[in-house]
Design a protein around this motif. Structure first.
Motif, PDB file in Angstrom:
ATOM      1  N   ILE A 158      49.532  28.773  29.764  1.00 26.99           N
ATOM      2  CA  ILE A 158      49.384  30.371  29.742  1.00 26.99           C
ATOM      3  C   ILE A 158      49.633  30.863  31.347  1.00 26.99           C
ATOM      4  CG2 ILE A 158      47.945  32.432  29.654  1.00 26.99           C
ATOM      5  CD1 ILE A 158      46.735  31.169  27.190  1.00 26.99           C
ATOM      6  N   LEU A 159      48.716  30.061  32.310  1.00 27.69           N
ATOM      7  CA  LEU A 159      49.059  30.369  33.774  1.00 27.69           C
ATOM      8  C   LEU A 159      50.587  30.209  34.366  1.00 27.69           C
ATOM      9  CD1 LEU A 159      45.629  28.901  35.596  1.00 27.69           C
ATOM     10  CD2 LEU A 159      46.273  31.136  34.965  1.00 27.69           C
ATOM     11  N   TRP A 170      53.039  30.209  32.508  1.00 26.04           N
ATOM     12  CA  TRP A 170      53.895  31.325  31.872  1.00 26.04           C
ATOM     13  C   TRP A 170      53.884  32.582  32.735  1.00 26.04           C
ATOM     14  CZ3 TRP A 170      52.755  35.868  28.682  1.00 26.04           C
ATOM     15  CH2 TRP A 170      54.146  36.146  27.931  1.00 26.04           C
ATOM     16  N   LEU A 171      52.678  32.847  32.914  1.00 27.23           N
ATOM     17  CA  LEU A 171      52.232  34.385  33.582  1.00 27.23           C
ATOM     18  C   LEU A 171      52.920  34.207  35.176  1.00 27.23           C
ATOM     19  CD1 LEU A 171      48.839  35.070  32.451  1.00 27.23           C
ATOM     20  CD2 LEU A 171      51.004  36.312  31.914  1.00 27.23           C
ATOM     21  N   PHE A 172      52.469  33.340  35.950  1.00 24.43           N
ATOM     22  CA  PHE A 172      52.568  33.092  37.301  1.00 24.43           C
ATOM     23  C   PHE A 172      53.907  32.569  37.611  1.00 24.43           C
ATOM     24  CE2 PHE A 172      48.121  34.395  36.575  1.00 24.43           C
ATOM     25  CZ  PHE A 172      48.007  35.385  36.994  1.00 24.43           C
ATOM     26  N   LEU A 180      55.672  28.957  25.686  1.00 24.47           N
ATOM     27  CA  LEU A 180      54.625  29.751  25.252  1.00 24.47           C
ATOM     28  C   LEU A 180      54.022  29.113  23.864  1.00 24.47           C
ATOM     29  CD1 LEU A 180      52.612  31.377  26.591  1.00 24.47           C
ATOM     30  CD2 LEU A 180      53.466  33.276  25.402  1.00 24.47           C
TER      31      LEU A 180
END
Length: 95
Positions: free
Chosen positions: A18-19, A21-23, A38
């Motif tokens: 998740i990290l 994918w987000l950043f 994801l």
């Protein structure tokens, strides 16, 4: 305490995905779309992370994954199977 360790061991790879994918753009460059990466949150996450590393770091000029990348993907599969299958031995010992 053992249950807490098991929960943390199962959640950590998903949290890392998740990290990423987000950043970062790491999953987008490994897969055709970041959404495919994801999906590793719901399916085995360790091989998904290993595949992303293999695609980003261990590819040839033509885009083929090198042997080191294949070993990394297999290691991710073994780690994921160990996370899910290791609890069966502990339950069998208690009986």
């Amino acid at each position: 305490m053992g249950c807490l360790f098991a929960i943390v061991a199962l959640i950590t790879p998903r949290f890392i995905l998740i990290l990423l994918w987000l950043f970062t753009n790491y999953l987008n460059t490994a897969f055709s779309s970041g959404w495919w990466g994801l999906l590793g949150v719901f399916f085995p996450p360790s091989p998904t992370i290993a595949y992303a590393i293999a695609q980003n770091e261990f590819t040839t000029v033509t885009g083929v994954v090198e042997a080191t990348g294949i070993v990394l993907i297999v290691l991710g599969i073994v780690i994921d199977l160990g996370l899910h299958g290791g609890s069966g031995r502990g339950v069998a010992r208690r009986d």
